[in-house]
Design a protein around this motif. Structure first.
Motif, PDB file in Angstrom:
ATOM      1  N   GLU A  50       5.869   1.667 -10.909  1.00 47.96           N
ATOM      2  CA  GLU A  50       5.308   2.826 -10.201  1.00 47.96           C
ATOM      3  C   GLU A  50       4.184   2.404  -9.268  1.00 47.96           C
ATOM      4  O   GLU A  50       4.095   2.884  -8.133  1.00 47.96           O
ATOM      5  CB  GLU A  50       4.797   3.866 -11.201  1.00 47.96           C
ATOM      6  CG  GLU A  50       5.881   4.586 -11.957  1.00 47.96           C
ATOM      7  CD  GLU A  50       5.328   5.484 -13.055  1.00 47.96           C
ATOM      8  OE1 GLU A  50       4.094   5.644 -13.138  1.00 47.96           O
ATOM      9  OE2 GLU A  50       6.137   6.015 -13.828  1.00 47.96           O
ATOM     10  N   THR A  51       3.333   1.504  -9.728  1.00 46.07           N
ATOM     11  CA  THR A  51       2.216   1.026  -8.914  1.00 46.07           C
ATOM     12  C   THR A  51       2.723   0.271  -7.703  1.00 46.07           C
ATOM     13  O   THR A  51       2.228   0.460  -6.586  1.00 46.07           O
ATOM     14  CB  THR A  51       1.286   0.116  -9.752  1.00 46.07           C
ATOM     15  OG1 THR A  51       0.838   0.849 -10.895  1.00 46.07           O
ATOM     16  CG2 THR A  51       0.093  -0.346  -8.946  1.00 46.07           C
ATOM     17  N   GLN A  52       3.728  -0.577  -7.908  1.00 44.54           N
ATOM     18  CA  GLN A  52       4.303  -1.330  -6.790  1.00 44.54           C
ATOM     19  C   GLN A  52       4.963  -0.379  -5.790  1.00 44.54           C
ATOM     20  O   GLN A  52       4.835  -0.544  -4.581  1.00 44.54           O
ATOM     21  CB  GLN A  52       5.305  -2.362  -7.293  1.00 44.54           C
ATOM     22  CG  GLN A  52       4.662  -3.526  -8.013  1.00 44.54           C
ATOM     23  CD  GLN A  52       5.682  -4.443  -8.685  1.00 44.54           C
ATOM     24  OE1 GLN A  52       6.852  -4.111  -8.784  1.00 44.54           O
ATOM     25  NE2 GLN A  52       5.206  -5.587  -9.153  1.00 44.54           N
ATOM     26  N   ALA A  53       5.664   0.609  -6.297  1.00 52.31           N
ATOM     27  CA  ALA A  53       6.331   1.571  -5.412  1.00 52.31           C
ATOM     28  C   ALA A  53       5.293   2.353  -4.612  1.00 52.31           C
ATOM     29  O   ALA A  53       5.454   2.571  -3.407  1.00 52.31           O
ATOM     30  CB  ALA A  53       7.211   2.522  -6.219  1.00 52.31           C
TER      31      ALA A  53
ATOM     32  N   VAL B 152       4.940   2.405  -0.544  1.00 52.52           N
ATOM     33  CA  VAL B 152       4.939   3.658   0.220  1.00 52.52           C
ATOM     34  C   VAL B 152       3.682   3.725   1.086  1.00 52.52           C
ATOM     35  O   VAL B 152       3.744   4.080   2.266  1.00 52.52           O
ATOM     36  CB  VAL B 152       5.037   4.884  -0.725  1.00 52.52           C
ATOM     37  CG1 VAL B 152       4.735   6.174   0.016  1.00 52.52           C
ATOM     38  CG2 VAL B 152       6.405   4.939  -1.378  1.00 52.52           C
ATOM     39  N   ALA B 153       2.552   3.365   0.526  1.00 53.85           N
ATOM     40  CA  ALA B 153       1.299   3.390   1.275  1.00 53.85           C
ATOM     41  C   ALA B 153       1.341   2.379   2.420  1.00 53.85           C
ATOM     42  O   ALA B 153       0.893   2.673   3.535  1.00 53.85           O
ATOM     43  CB  ALA B 153       0.121   3.095   0.355  1.00 53.85           C
ATOM     44  N   ALA B 154       1.873   1.201   2.173  1.00 52.81           N
ATOM     45  CA  ALA B 154       1.977   0.175   3.219  1.00 52.81           C
ATOM     46  C   ALA B 154       2.909   0.647   4.326  1.00 52.81           C
ATOM     47  O   ALA B 154       2.618   0.463   5.515  1.00 52.81           O
ATOM     48  CB  ALA B 154       2.454  -1.138   2.627  1.00 52.81           C
ATOM     49  N   ASN B 155       4.043   1.254   3.961  1.00 51.89           N
ATOM     50  CA  ASN B 155       4.978   1.767   4.963  1.00 51.89           C
ATOM     51  C   ASN B 155       4.359   2.884   5.779  1.00 51.89           C
ATOM     52  O   ASN B 155       4.576   2.981   6.996  1.00 51.89           O
ATOM     53  CB  ASN B 155       6.286   2.245   4.320  1.00 51.89           C
ATOM     54  CG  ASN B 155       7.110   1.088   3.746  1.00 51.89           C
ATOM     55  OD1 ASN B 155       6.953  -0.057   4.163  1.00 51.89           O
ATOM     56  ND2 ASN B 155       7.977   1.392   2.794  1.00 51.89           N
ATOM     57  N   ALA B 156       3.617   3.752   5.127  1.00 53.48           N
ATOM     58  CA  ALA B 156       2.968   4.859   5.841  1.00 53.48           C
ATOM     59  C   ALA B 156       1.923   4.314   6.800  1.00 53.48           C
ATOM     60  O   ALA B 156       1.788   4.787   7.935  1.00 53.48           O
ATOM     61  CB  ALA B 156       2.322   5.818   4.839  1.00 53.48           C
TER      62      ALA B 156
END
Length: 160
Positions: free
Chosen positions: A141-144, A148-152
């Protein structure tokens, strides 16, 4: 010979004490003599050495007390951390948070351990597996979330 400023400061300290020891009173008395005899000088030197030894002993006692206090504090913190972790385990398995139920369950488990030698090992394996799976789920979950934050963040930087 002793530095005169140490002696004068220490004599003032002793005079300020509520109840100086007999040796401290004698030191003050001998230090007040303007022209001491050789014997009085030797006695004064011995009392000064004794006072310095006593000062060092008091400093070492204080250090020992600090060490003991720090050790007790570390033990208290470790115990508190253990209790918090155990409470976290109760919450992690969604156990009913009722002290009576939890206590009864633990007492029942202890009774079962006495009658079945292998049960404790079986339950430990099951619990360790459960905890490991939870930790792996949290890592995923933390990696996901990080992805998501990096992609955003990357999407915000790309001009449209």
């Amino acid at each position: 010979m002793v530095k005169p400023e140490w002696l004068s400061e220490h004599v003032q300290y002793i005079k300020g004490l509520k109840s100086p020891t007999a040796t401290q009173a004698l030191l003050v008395e001998l230090a007040a003599i303007p022209n001491p005899t050789a014997q009085e000088s030797r006695q004064l030197d011995k009392l000064i050495r004794l006072e310095k030894i006593n000062q060092k002993a008091e400093a070492m006692k204080a250090e020992a007390a600090r060490m003991l206090s720090a050790r007790r504090e570390d033990q208290r913190k470790a115990h508190t951390r253990e209790l918090i972790e155990l409470g976290g385990i109760v919450a992690m398995v969604d156990f009913p948070v009722d002290r009576g139920t939890l206590t009864g369950t633990l007492l029942w488990a202890l009774d079962q351990f006495r009658t079945d030698d292998d049960l404790q090992h079986t339950l430990k394996r099951r619990g360790d597996t459960f905890i490991a799976e939870r930790e792996n789920e949290k890592k995923v979950e933390t990696q996901a979330s990080a992805e998501v934050a990096a992609n955003a963040a990357a999407a915000e930087k790309v001009p449209a």
